[in-house]
Design an enzyme around this catalytic site. Structure first.
Site, PDB file in Angstrom:
ATOM      1  N   HIS A  27       9.595   1.036  -0.521  1.00 59.40           N
ATOM      2  CA  HIS A  27       9.490  -0.528  -0.564  1.00 59.40           C
ATOM      3  C   HIS A  27      10.336  -1.100   0.587  1.00 59.40           C
ATOM      4  CE1 HIS A  27       9.157  -0.116  -5.312  1.00 59.40           C
ATOM      5  NE2 HIS A  27       7.907  -0.401  -4.882  1.00 59.40           N
ATOM      6  N   ASN A  55      -3.363  -3.131   3.070  1.00 58.39           N
ATOM      7  CA  ASN A  55      -2.604  -2.198   1.909  1.00 58.39           C
ATOM      8  C   ASN A  55      -3.619  -1.454   1.347  1.00 58.39           C
ATOM      9  OD1 ASN A  55      -0.992  -0.974   0.324  1.00 58.39           O
ATOM     10  ND2 ASN A  55       0.088  -2.899  -0.534  1.00 58.39           N
ATOM     11  N   GLU A 110       5.920  -9.004   1.154  1.00 57.65           N
ATOM     12  CA  GLU A 110       5.580  -7.968   1.890  1.00 57.65           C
ATOM     13  C   GLU A 110       4.584  -7.954   3.175  1.00 57.65           C
ATOM     14  OE1 GLU A 110       5.526  -5.783  -1.747  1.00 57.65           O
ATOM     15  OE2 GLU A 110       6.149  -3.956  -0.435  1.00 57.65           O
ATOM     16  N   ARG A 148       6.901   5.118 -14.311  1.00 58.57           N
ATOM     17  CA  ARG A 148       8.032   6.320 -13.995  1.00 58.57           C
ATOM     18  C   ARG A 148       9.191   6.294 -14.773  1.00 58.57           C
ATOM     19  NH1 ARG A 148       6.805   4.208  -8.219  1.00 58.57           N
ATOM     20  NH2 ARG A 148       4.693   4.768  -7.852  1.00 58.57           N
ATOM     21  N   ARG A 174      -0.047  -1.195   6.085  1.00 52.45           N
ATOM     22  CA  ARG A 174       1.262  -0.623   5.390  1.00 52.45           C
ATOM     23  C   ARG A 174       0.989   0.717   5.210  1.00 52.45           C
ATOM     24  NH1 ARG A 174       2.052  -0.044  -0.859  1.00 52.45           N
ATOM     25  NH2 ARG A 174       3.976   0.756  -1.004  1.00 52.45           N
TER      26      ARG A 174
END
Ligand code: AMP
Length: 404
Positions: free
Chosen positions: A184, A11, A388, A245, A95
């Protein structure tokens, strides 16, 4: 010779590379680690040799670029006898953040695929270049090794046009690829499957709302294993309130900030992505700290928590309407897995929808997937730790195996 059965999952972020080496025979981790502050001062590589059961190794040194980071990963793995040259390695799974509308499945990396991921850089200017540099460096180190790109957007490719298309001029939107992509995806996919397993029901027969609440946060509505809506949009900015965010905001606020406040576009980008959300509301983006401050009666921390959980409730309600029947609401990622208070507040008042948490079950801490709603509830509320890396490894391995 035994078949190669290990997958290295990478990742690569803009300033860090996280990795895990998995043994696919049993899904176990052989090693894991992170290289941080790439291209900055104070670079650091932390490596966990899990299979050997050894001490965590930390190397402090400058890491000028992703190539140097991956050489460091390769060295550390080699030190455990798990180097990139090992014949046991079946693939590297990457990823990749943005697959646009082009990539809807895990994809074997070729020259053309690299070029197409490059073409998507304008949609993910910080992430896709980092992901690509990971791919390129592995190609140099082990040109013969299959590499698989697993896209963060792919699981959302099934979101119907009514939910994916923004109501703006069609030609402009299409020319500039402006639509809902969602992110995601690997987590939403993994968690929806695990939730069905937890309920002991076939994935095809259950409707699930997945709430991925980490530093970034997103919700998705998954009908029979198929994603039908998700809260993030063209970029990861839309939707839920997140660590830093804003999530949903009137787009005209941006014009206002520019015209009246005199902020430049890049400053507004920075404001909404890095200085908003929980951090903007109360000065902290860690839910643990916010919990501590709330306990001391801090009004801004309380308000940040209320705004965060109100937005969640609103999305749960919306996705109840989208799905018609909801069999489970699944909480995952740092906040979702660890904050009983967020789970309770987000679902408060939804009893009329058949959604409630059992206060005793909800308060139990643990790392296993579990149901936290009362036994008789119409909709199960579940806490399902996401994984993940395992999902990326599985998808990569199964693609490589299917290629023979
Ligand atoms: P993630 O992006 O999934 O690693 O999630 C990171 C976030 O999870 C942190 O910023 C915290 O807000 C949150 N978190 C981690 N542990 C806890 C905890 N024990 N209680 C509440 N929030 C937590």
């Amino acid at each position: 010779m035994t078949e190669p059965s290990r997958v290295l999952v990478l990742n690569s972020g803009s300033s860090s590379v996280k990795y895990q080496l998995l043994e696919m025979a049993d899904g176990s981790r052989l090693a894991a680690g992170i290289v941080e502050r790439i291209g900055e001062r104070g670079g650091r590589h932390t490596h966990r040799p899990i299979a050997q059961g050894g001490e965590v190794r930390t190397v402090e040194r400058q890491v000028p670029d992703h190539a140097a980071a991956l050489r460091s990963v390769s060295e550390q793995l080699a030190g455990d006898g798990l180097g990139l040259d090992s014949p046991a390695l079946a693939a590297v799974g990457h990823r990749v953040v943005h697959g646009g509308t082009r990539f809807t499945e895990p994809t074997l990396v070729t020259d053309d695929v690299i070029e197409e991921i490059e073409d998507l850089v304008p949609l993910a200017p910080l992430h896709n270049p980092a992901n690509l540099s990971g791919i390129r460096v592995i190609r140099e180190l082990r040109p013969d090794l299959p590499q698989v790109a697993v896209f963060d957007t792919a699981f959302h490719a099934t979101v119907p046009e009514a939910a994916a298309r923004y109501a703006i001029d069609r030609d402009t939107a299409d020319r500039l690829s402006v639509r809902r992509y969602g992110f995601h995806g690997t987590s939403h996919q993994y968690v929806s499957r695990r939730t069905a397993e937890l309920l002991g029901r076939p994935l095809e027969s259950v409707n699930i709302i997945v709430l991925h609440l980490g530093n970034g946060a997103s919700a998705s509505a998954v009908a029979g294993g198929v994603c039908v809506d998700t809260s993030m949009g063209l970029t990861p900015l839309e939707g839920l309130v997140m660590g830093t965010r804003s999530g949903d905001i009137d787009p005209a606020a941006i014009f206002h900030l520019h015209r009246v406040g005199g902020l430049a576009v890049d400053e507004i980008d920075d404001l909404l992505n890095r200085h908003s959300g929980l951090l903007g509301l109360c000065g902290d983006n860690d839910m643990r700290e916010i919990g501590r401050r709330m306990a001391e009666g801090d009004a801004h921390a309380r308000e940040a928590f209320d705004i965060y959980t109100y937005r969640l409730r609103k999305y749960v309600g919306a996705y109840c309407a989208v799905l018609g029947r909801v069999d489970a609401v699944a909480f995952t990622a740092g906040v979702g897995e660890n904050s009983p208070a967020v789970r309770e507040a987000a679902l408060r008042g939804l009893e009329g929808f058949g959604i409630e948490v059992d206060p005793v079950l909800n308060a139990v801490r643990g790392s296993a997937a579990r149901v936290v709603s009362p036994a008789e509830a119409r909709t199960a509320v579940a806490v399902v730790p996401t994984d993940e890396e395992l999902e990326i490894a599985r998808q990569s391995y199964s693609l490589v195996q299917s290629q023979g």
